[in-house]
Design a protein around this motif. Structure first.
Motif, PDB file in Angstrom:
ATOM      1  N   GLN A 111       0.834  -1.209   0.000  1.00 47.53           N
ATOM      2  CA  GLN A 111       0.000   0.000   0.000  1.00 47.53           C
ATOM      3  C   GLN A 111       0.870   1.262   0.000  1.00 47.53           C
ATOM      4  O   GLN A 111       1.766   1.424   0.828  1.00 47.53           O
ATOM      5  N   LYS A 112       0.627   2.161  -0.960  1.00 48.81           N
ATOM      6  CA  LYS A 112       1.326   3.442  -1.015  1.00 48.81           C
ATOM      7  C   LYS A 112       0.645   4.399  -0.041  1.00 48.81           C
ATOM      8  O   LYS A 112      -0.556   4.649  -0.125  1.00 48.81           O
ATOM      9  N   LEU A 113       1.430   4.930   0.903  1.00 48.86           N
ATOM     10  CA  LEU A 113       0.859   5.746   1.971  1.00 48.86           C
ATOM     11  C   LEU A 113       1.040   7.241   1.758  1.00 48.86           C
ATOM     12  O   LEU A 113       0.251   8.032   2.277  1.00 48.86           O
ATOM     13  N   GLY A 114       2.079   7.658   1.047  1.00 54.62           N
ATOM     14  CA  GLY A 114       2.300   9.082   0.862  1.00 54.62           C
ATOM     15  C   GLY A 114       3.697   9.370   0.367  1.00 54.62           C
ATOM     16  O   GLY A 114       4.357   8.502  -0.223  1.00 54.62           O
ATOM     17  N   LYS A 115       4.200  10.581   0.621  1.00 55.75           N
ATOM     18  CA  LYS A 115       5.519  10.998   0.150  1.00 55.75           C
ATOM     19  C   LYS A 115       6.250  11.746   1.250  1.00 55.75           C
ATOM     20  O   LYS A 115       5.643  12.215   2.210  1.00 55.75           O
ATOM     21  N   ILE A 116       7.585  11.851   1.059  1.00 54.93           N
ATOM     22  CA  ILE A 116       8.413  12.609   1.992  1.00 54.93           C
ATOM     23  C   ILE A 116       8.876  13.883   1.298  1.00 54.93           C
ATOM     24  O   ILE A 116       9.357  13.847   0.158  1.00 54.93           O
ATOM     25  N   PHE A 117       8.733  15.004   2.012  1.00 51.71           N
ATOM     26  CA  PHE A 117       9.173  16.293   1.494  1.00 51.71           C
ATOM     27  C   PHE A 117      10.247  16.859   2.408  1.00 51.71           C
ATOM     28  O   PHE A 117      10.249  16.613   3.618  1.00 51.71           O
ATOM     29  N   LEU A 118      11.166  17.610   1.799  1.00 56.43           N
ATOM     30  CA  LEU A 118      12.152  18.361   2.572  1.00 56.43           C
ATOM     31  C   LEU A 118      11.608  19.768   2.797  1.00 56.43           C
ATOM     32  O   LEU A 118      11.276  20.482   1.844  1.00 56.43           O
ATOM     33  N   ILE A 119      11.525  20.154   4.068  1.00 65.08           N
ATOM     34  CA  ILE A 119      11.074  21.501   4.419  1.00 65.08           C
ATOM     35  C   ILE A 119      12.097  22.069   5.391  1.00 65.08           C
ATOM     36  O   ILE A 119      12.274  21.544   6.495  1.00 65.08           O
ATOM     37  N   HIS A 120      12.794  23.118   4.980  1.00 64.98           N
ATOM     38  CA  HIS A 120      13.868  23.695   5.802  1.00 64.98           C
ATOM     39  C   HIS A 120      14.874  22.616   6.211  1.00 64.98           C
ATOM     40  O   HIS A 120      15.280  22.537   7.375  1.00 64.98           O
ATOM     41  N   ASP A 121      15.244  21.757   5.259  1.00 61.79           N
ATOM     42  CA  ASP A 121      16.215  20.677   5.461  1.00 61.79           C
ATOM     43  C   ASP A 121      15.733  19.599   6.429  1.00 61.79           C
ATOM     44  O   ASP A 121      16.528  18.792   6.920  1.00 61.79           O
ATOM     45  N   LEU A 122      14.453  19.580   6.732  1.00 64.52           N
ATOM     46  CA  LEU A 122      13.897  18.537   7.591  1.00 64.52           C
ATOM     47  C   LEU A 122      12.964  17.658   6.771  1.00 64.52           C
ATOM     48  O   LEU A 122      12.220  18.143   5.923  1.00 64.52           O
ATOM     49  N   GLU A 123      13.033  16.319   7.015  1.00 65.24           N
ATOM     50  CA  GLU A 123      12.160  15.393   6.308  1.00 65.24           C
ATOM     51  C   GLU A 123      10.781  15.371   6.973  1.00 65.24           C
ATOM     52  O   GLU A 123      10.655  15.081   8.165  1.00 65.24           O
TER      53      GLU A 123
END
Length: 464
Positions: free
Chosen positions: A408-420
């Motif tokens: 199951q695909k749950l979502g994505k990871i984004f970098l925001i201010h160098d934080l995952e």
């Protein structure tokens, strides 16, 4: 002065009230009435609180549209019977047994001349009332209540000292006692030409018969013009009545709050006026507390009289601001408590395998769309697949998140201010509330997920 009368028939009436309470409770069980708001109040049968609770309960039942009509009628019948017995208990405590019999005879015999129109439970309670009358009539060798003689002698003394043109008021708890005591005193004081009348509330009451507004106005006019010299009143006699000539006030086992104390004190404004208390020890103790509160209120009023209008206005404004702040603080604490309960209760699980979990403490709604942002610790429970980085506004898309137990695909990871920051698609999850699983509903989910910040990650994320 303290009441010191051993109530001879109190236990008989209280046993009768317990019988009626059992009938009411069995009726609720038999009819399947589960509303706890309609449970009996319990407590001291003689107290004003008990009678007030009975009246409130009757009003609730009359307004309850979920109750079948016959069930509501049966429940109200039981409560009406308890109200009658409460008044009989008050008469029995302050008057003589024959006065109790007179009251019960009126309620169960004179006012019920057509028993064929009654339903079964009404006939049953009517028969219980008639049995109670017969029980009282069998009571022999009961001494008269000495407090009645005390009241009679004290009134004769006061009217003798201050003159027959004096006006007086006696305060009692119930309408039934007011009517019974007025009738008794009218007979006993006839020799010194002191006419006595009861002064009670309107006919809309759930207890005894009352007075119409016209009757009350006429009665007060007769009192002011000295056609009537003595009123036996319930609390209605302390509210908004101005009779400056009234110089005798007596309280017969009547307990009021500090407002009543101030109002009754206003009944004896005439020079040389006297206030007499005839009560048992518990009522006297309550009144002493109320009198102290009334004294504090008088001192506060005296202090206010010495201040200017601008100063008083500023004081009121300050108090209003403080009250408003206190109210806002209480509401904020309540909201926080409710949110804490929701966070501990709410969870999301993988829609496919039902195992991978994320609870309300770890998620935040993302700009009111179909995604939630999760804390970094959630990444330990999922699989990540790196993809080509892509900048979207101030965020960089970095990875795809999959459930560890299933594809199951749950979502994505984004970098925001160098934080995952994991950004999850919530339609990949089911809502778990207790043991129940269901598909999410945006309207229901928003108020659960819109919570205060829980991590540094979310604070940074919300600024982007």
């Amino acid at each position: 002065m303290e009441v010191s009368y051993e109530d001879p028939c109190k236990s008989i009436i209280e046993e009768e009230m317990k019988k009626v309470e059992n009938i009411y409770e069995n009726l609720m069980k038999r009819k399947g009435v589960l509303n706890t708001r309609q449970n009996l109040p319990g407590g001291d049968y003689l107290s004003k609180t008990y009678l007030g609770s009975i009246i409130k309960l009757k009003n609730q039942i009359m307004c309850d549209t979920t109750l079948p009509e016959d069930t509501g009628r049966e429940m109200i019948c039981c409560l009406s019977h308890l109200g009658i017995l409460h008044e009989a208990l008050d008469i029995n405590y302050l008057m003589n047994v024959e006065h109790v019999v007179q009251f019960l005879n009126k309620k169960y015999v004179e006012e019920n001349q057509q028993p064929d129109r009654l339903i079964a439970i009404e006939r049953r309670l009517l028969n219980l009332g008639k049995d109670l009358i017969r029980t009282f009539r069998k009571q022999t060798n009961i001494k008269p209540n000495p407090n009645l003689r005390l009241i009679e002698e004290k009134l004769q003394e006061l009217y003798s000292e201050s003159g027959k043109e004096s006006l007086g008021m006696i305060f009692v708890q119930t309408r039934a006692t007011a009517k019974s005591l007025a009738e008794y005193l009218n007979e006993k004081l006839e020799g010194i030409e002191i006419p006595v009348k009861p002064f009670i509330g309107s006919k809309s009451s759930e207890t005894s018969d009352g007075l119409s507004e016209t009757e009350k106005k006429e009665l007060l006019e007769d009192f002011r013009s000295h056609k009537i010299k003595l009123l036996v009143a319930t609390s209605v006699g302390s509210e908004g009545i101005d009779v400056p000539e009234c110089n005798i006030v007596m309280k017969y086992n009547y307990s009021g709050n500090e407002i009543n104390i101030i109002q009754m004190r206003g009944r004896t404004r005439k020079a040389g006026g006297q206030a007499i208390y005839i009560s048992d020890q518990s009522v006297l103790r309550r009144d002493l507390v109320s009198m102290e509160k009334a004294a504090v209120m008088h001192r506060a009023l005296d202090e206010l009289k010495q201040k200017g209008k601008d100063e008083i206005r500023a004081m009121i404004l300050t108090e209003q601001k403080n009250d408003l702040k206190h109210q806002e603080d209480q509401e904020r604490k309540l909201r926080e408590l409710q949110n804490q309960k929701k966070r501990g209760f709410f969870k999301l699980v993988c829609a496919t395998c039902k195992e991978t979990e994320i609870n309300g403490d770890n998620i935040k709604l993302y700009k009111q769309n179909h995604h939630v942002a999760a804390e970094g610790a959630f990444l330990d429970r999922v699989k990540k697949e790196d993809i080509k980085e892509e900048k979207i506004n101030q965020m960089i898309r970095k990875s795809i998140i999959y459930c560890k137990k299933c594809p199951q695909k749950l979502g994505k990871i984004f970098l925001i201010h160098d934080l995952e920051v994991p950004l999850l698609k919530i339609d990949a999850f089911l809502c778990k509330e207790g043991d129940k699983l269901r598909k999410y509903k945006i309207g229901n989910l928003f108020h659960i997920l819109l919570m205060r910040s829980v991590t540094k990650i979310w604070k940074l994320y919300s600024q982007s």
